[in-house]
Scaffold this active site. Structure first.
Site, PDB file in Angstrom:
ATOM      1  N   ASP A  87       0.855  -1.183   0.000  1.00 60.49           N
ATOM      2  CA  ASP A  87       0.000   0.000   0.000  1.00 60.49           C
ATOM      3  C   ASP A  87       0.897   1.242   0.000  1.00 60.49           C
ATOM      4  O   ASP A  87       2.123   1.136   0.020  1.00 60.49           O
ATOM      5  CB  ASP A  87      -0.977  -0.035   1.173  1.00 60.49           C
ATOM      6  N   SER A  88       0.287   2.416  -0.008  1.00 59.63           N
ATOM      7  CA  SER A  88       1.069   3.644  -0.180  1.00 59.63           C
ATOM      8  C   SER A  88       1.561   4.200   1.143  1.00 59.63           C
ATOM      9  O   SER A  88       2.362   5.131   1.168  1.00 59.63           O
ATOM     10  CB  SER A  88       0.200   4.703  -0.848  1.00 59.63           C
ATOM     11  N   GLY A  89       1.049   3.676   2.254  1.00 61.10           N
ATOM     12  CA  GLY A  89       1.363   4.256   3.552  1.00 61.10           C
ATOM     13  C   GLY A  89       0.340   5.283   3.990  1.00 61.10           C
ATOM     14  O   GLY A  89       0.285   5.638   5.170  1.00 61.10           O
ATOM     15  N   GLY A  90      -0.456   5.770   3.051  1.00 62.11           N
ATOM     16  CA  GLY A  90      -1.401   6.835   3.368  1.00 62.11           C
ATOM     17  C   GLY A  90      -2.389   6.432   4.450  1.00 62.11           C
ATOM     18  O   GLY A  90      -2.541   7.129   5.462  1.00 62.11           O
ATOM     19  N   PHE A  91      -3.052   5.313   4.252  1.00 65.21           N
ATOM     20  CA  PHE A  91      -4.085   4.920   5.198  1.00 65.21           C
ATOM     21  C   PHE A  91      -3.534   4.786   6.612  1.00 65.21           C
ATOM     22  O   PHE A  91      -4.143   5.225   7.581  1.00 65.21           O
ATOM     23  CB  PHE A  91      -4.731   3.609   4.747  1.00 65.21           C
ATOM     24  N   ASP A 100      -2.698   8.254  -1.215  1.00 66.82           N
ATOM     25  CA  ASP A 100      -4.058   8.803  -1.209  1.00 66.82           C
ATOM     26  C   ASP A 100      -4.423   9.328   0.162  1.00 66.82           C
ATOM     27  O   ASP A 100      -3.737   9.074   1.147  1.00 66.82           O
ATOM     28  CB  ASP A 100      -5.075   7.742  -1.648  1.00 66.82           C
ATOM     29  N   GLY A 118     -11.170   3.708   0.771  1.00 61.25           N
ATOM     30  CA  GLY A 118     -12.169   4.409   1.566  1.00 61.25           C
ATOM     31  C   GLY A 118     -13.444   3.627   1.788  1.00 61.25           C
ATOM     32  O   GLY A 118     -14.475   4.206   2.137  1.00 61.25           O
ATOM     33  N   CYS A 126     -13.340 -28.332   5.624  1.00 66.03           N
ATOM     34  CA  CYS A 126     -12.128 -27.572   5.299  1.00 66.03           C
ATOM     35  C   CYS A 126     -10.956 -28.514   5.049  1.00 66.03           C
ATOM     36  O   CYS A 126     -10.807 -29.528   5.735  1.00 66.03           O
ATOM     37  CB  CYS A 126     -11.802 -26.607   6.439  1.00 66.03           C
ATOM     38  N   CYS A 148      -7.501 -28.297  10.137  1.00 66.25           N
ATOM     39  CA  CYS A 148      -8.726 -29.110  10.160  1.00 66.25           C
ATOM     40  C   CYS A 148      -8.452 -30.571   9.810  1.00 66.25           C
ATOM     41  O   CYS A 148      -9.159 -31.464  10.271  1.00 66.25           O
ATOM     42  CB  CYS A 148      -9.766 -28.509   9.213  1.00 66.25           C
ATOM     43  N   HIS A 171      -6.124 -21.958   9.389  1.00 68.24           N
ATOM     44  CA  HIS A 171      -7.518 -22.283   9.028  1.00 68.24           C
ATOM     45  C   HIS A 171      -8.254 -21.080   8.444  1.00 68.24           C
ATOM     46  O   HIS A 171      -8.916 -21.187   7.407  1.00 68.24           O
ATOM     47  CB  HIS A 171      -8.288 -22.817  10.233  1.00 68.24           C
TER      48      HIS A 171
END
Lengths: 378, 378
Positions: free
Chosen positions: B90-94, B144, B212, B300, B305, B331
């Site tokens: 990711d860009s680091g923004g969040f 962003d 967002g 599963c 499992c 799992h």
């Protein structure tokens, strides 16, 4: 069942095979410790990949949590923890003495308080065996009393009680698919050790454990006791040195005729960011490793050393990623398991005595304290 | 490089292949999150066994620890964490907006304090790209600004800034072996979302991210925004819905034409003893599981499992064994990866629309909160 055959010797070192209901154990063997029915941070698949054959679990812990009846009802330890190879349980004695909040010993048994919730409990030789029968390990231990080796009078009393308890354990045992080992005690007193070894050797058990060592005595004392004890034991039974040890301890004890080992050291060191290496123990938290592209040990064949740089491992430690503990446990355990496997081959080759010196050099600096299983829980 | 071909569709759902320098990604795809260059508690070998193809790592965290230059000098993220398949950063923004102790946004970038040690740092679009170029993931994100969706005026400003920053990211990018995705913002306002999608669609990027969402809005709002955005996007580019989500979210978003997903939910739930199951989420700490011999999910195929009972897993949790987190992570991640793989096959079969209802029933009760990557660190 439980036949022990010695396939080769080199000096007093022995290479053998011990037959168990869950397959043959090639000895010498080093057992990772799975205190609470899990080798800390590792799946059984990962433990298997290490080349582990025997795993140790602790009776005291499993009795308290989740309880021996629960494990019995869920099919026993092998089924519960999904370890398909041999399992060994201790008697609970050592942990009662070292972990429980208070304890009262009498000739019949020990009353103690749980370190988990302070509740009261009582172990007797008979109860220890019934718990271990519920757990269902391949190799189980007689209930013993571990004394302060510096208190000779008490050490004698504890040894005598250990002998009487061993007889009671043997008498109360009901499963034929478990090998009960009785335990030699006697502190650091050669006479007591000789007496204890002679007594325990006379009991009808398929193997013998050596207890009360690596509990604070010097290396020289441990070696002297091993010399006394192993020379008093029948050659045809496997010998298990409880809670030992470091790479050096293993080499020293194999050279004195010991066959089976367990120790929490590899996994405990891993949780403290410490790794065995030919350069001595590395503390991978150190800033000097931040940009180190080498594996922990260029001679090691474990997943961690085949895959990751010291720089990455240091990052995981600094960032608080639990994966660091997993990867260091893999390396430390594999180091000891591989060392013992190489030792075994050298006994067949007749090169053990010669290579021992080189191994001691390779592993020097990894020497410091050994550790018994008791304080393993955290 | 970075060609995206759609091999099959079913309604608006798409099954495609996205070419990356580390191999083709079959879409739809769910990416486990490796925040600090490690999927929590799992080795890359274990992550590979889950059938994972894409792994996400977080620029903000890796910039702070161990630093992007260090990772570059040690060969980049793939070499550093030994993940051989595609990686997305990711860009680091969040994370700057959600984790750092204080932050000041201006049109040029963001100044913030590290959540680790309070030190001051500054991200600009250009710096975010240079960090991501040092890290070296296959897919990287434009810087962003994520706004409070309920503040329409601020959401518009943040969206406009996100657009200008996307152009600057594109202009500053220098590596040809990384795919830069620009990010659609616009909160929960259909007009803003439409405007943002149209703007981002005009940029010359090999893929588009939708940001967002899953940040506190209702499911209905998320679905409405996905409808608006995906219909405004060119069909020929892969669409990545950031930080989503639950099994239901995945099914809903694939049905609306989304191709790529990541979420910390599976590993975070695992650390809180919680497991996906057809009966809804199970909290395996509950005493009712103590003697439960069944696997978490009988349908599963994961290692956990196939191997362990709920009773054993509960024991590990109660006893504080870290292995519990590892086994539950295996799992939970496998559950989502397998679901998405089955979804992909159903798109080829043309049965996605029909099976969606059955899957939603199977996974109902696992619905609750989704989670973005930000608070993942603990």
């Amino acid at each position: 069942m439980f036949e022990f055959s010695i396939a080769a010797t080199d000096g007093r070192a022995r290479a053998g095979v011990f037959a168990t209901p869950h397959g043959p154990l090639a000895t010498p063997v080093f057992a990772p410790v799975g205190t609470q029915a899990a080798v800390k941070t590792l799946t059984p698949a990962q433990v298997g990949e290490l080349g582990a054959s025997l795993v140790l679990a602790n009776t005291y812990h499993l009795y308290l949590r989740p309880g021996d009846y629960l494990i019995r009802d869920l099919g026993g330890l092998h089924e519960f923890m999904q370890w398909p190879a041999p399992i060994l349980t201790d008697s609970g004695g050592f942990q009662v003495f070292s972990l429980s909040k208070s304890r009262k010993i009498d000739d019949d048994g020990v009353t103690f308080k749980s370190h988990v919730d302070g509740s009261s409990h009582r172990f007797t030789p008979e109860r220890s065996i019934s718990i271990q029968e519920n757990l269902g390990a391949d190799v189980i231990m007689a209930f013993d009393e571990c004394s302060d080796p510096n208190d000779r009078a008490y050490t004698r009393l504890a040894m005598q009680r250990t002998h009487r308890w061993a007889e009671r354990c043997l008498a109360s045992k009901s499963r034929s698919d478990q090998a009960l080992f009785a335990i030699v005690q006697g502190g650091v007193d050669p006479e007591l050790r000789r007496e204890s070894a002679a007594f325990i050797a006379r009991l009808d058990t398929p193997g013998i454990a050596i207890g009360g060592l690596s509990v604070g005595e010097t290396k020289e004392e441990m070696h002297a006791m091993l010399d006394v004890v192993t020379q008093a034991l029948p050659p045809g039974k496997p010998r298990y040195l409880m809670g030992v040890g470091t790479p050096e301890d293993l080499l020293d004890a194999v050279g004195r005729g010991v066959d089976i080992f367990d120790c929490v050291l590899p996994t405990r060191l891993a949780r403290h960011h410490s790794a065995f290496s030919p350069d001595g123990r590395l503390n991978l938290m150190n800033a000097g490793f931040a940009r180190d592209e080498r594996p922990i040990d260029g001679t090691c064949d474990c997943y961690t050393c085949r895959t990751f740089s010291r720089g990455y491992l240091r990052h995981l430690i600094v960032a608080g990623e639990l994966l660091a503990g997993t990867l260091l446990s893999i390396h430390n355990l594999r180091s000891l398991i591989r060392l013992v496997a190489e030792v075994r081959l050298s006994i067949f080759d007749g090169t053990f005595q010669d290579r021992r010196a080189a191994w001691l050099v390779h592993w020097q600096g990894n020497a410091q304290k050994s550790g018994r299983t008791a304080p393993a829980i955290r």
